[in-house]
Design a protein around this motif. Sequence first.
Motif, PDB file in Angstrom:
ATOM      1  N   LEU A 184      -4.408  -6.974  -0.965  1.00 53.16           N
ATOM      2  CA  LEU A 184      -3.721  -5.825  -0.366  1.00 53.16           C
ATOM      3  C   LEU A 184      -4.705  -4.928   0.373  1.00 53.16           C
ATOM      4  O   LEU A 184      -4.434  -4.491   1.483  1.00 53.16           O
ATOM      5  N   HIS A 196      -5.319   2.773   4.680  1.00 56.47           N
ATOM      6  CA  HIS A 196      -4.096   2.015   4.948  1.00 56.47           C
ATOM      7  C   HIS A 196      -3.556   2.423   6.295  1.00 56.47           C
ATOM      8  O   HIS A 196      -4.068   3.317   6.941  1.00 56.47           O
ATOM      9  N   VAL A 239       6.186  -4.868  -2.738  1.00 57.35           N
ATOM     10  CA  VAL A 239       5.733  -5.926  -1.824  1.00 57.35           C
ATOM     11  C   VAL A 239       6.883  -6.326  -0.904  1.00 57.35           C
ATOM     12  O   VAL A 239       6.690  -6.492   0.303  1.00 57.35           O
ATOM     13  N   LEU A 276       1.734 -12.016   2.445  1.00 58.02           N
ATOM     14  CA  LEU A 276       2.357 -11.237   1.368  1.00 58.02           C
ATOM     15  C   LEU A 276       3.559 -11.980   0.785  1.00 58.02           C
ATOM     16  O   LEU A 276       3.769 -11.960  -0.430  1.00 58.02           O
ATOM     17  N   PHE A 292       2.602   1.359   0.336  1.00 61.86           N
ATOM     18  CA  PHE A 292       1.208   1.419  -0.095  1.00 61.86           C
ATOM     19  C   PHE A 292       0.995   2.557  -1.089  1.00 61.86           C
ATOM     20  O   PHE A 292       0.276   2.404  -2.078  1.00 61.86           O
TER      21      PHE A 292
END
Length: 134
Positions: free
Chosen positions: A12, A131, A74, A61, A116
């Motif tokens: 991630l 991010h 996710v 992902l 996130f």
Amino acid sequence: ERISREEFGQRLQSIAQEGGERWERLAQRAKDVKPDQPLAADVKQLMKELVDFQRQAADELAELNPPEGAEEEVEMLIEAVRHRTEAFEQAIEAGRFTRGNSDQITESGDRIDEAFEQLRKEGFLTEADEHEEE
């Protein structure tokens, strides 16, 4: 088999960092682009690179079997990344941003940030991670 929290966090973080860097480069070049204004070649190229990365990130992902407790976030992240990718693809194809593209990109970016943030709160990412930013 689920991947470990540690490996999941690393994957991630890698996606978030690269996505954030690509987003920043595009944002710098495209900050003065107005809706319905033709896209410059360099902006289109950065958009194509971001689209390719986002498509690859969403696929990666989707292939992960995230640790327990991260599945919902996710899924939200994948959906938001794909939604934003579609908006960029439409703009690339049209050669310009429409107000709808811009709204879709902003809305998707907010959902990416939200996913996130939730993953961070649940301890899957450390607080200091970069991010994707709007």
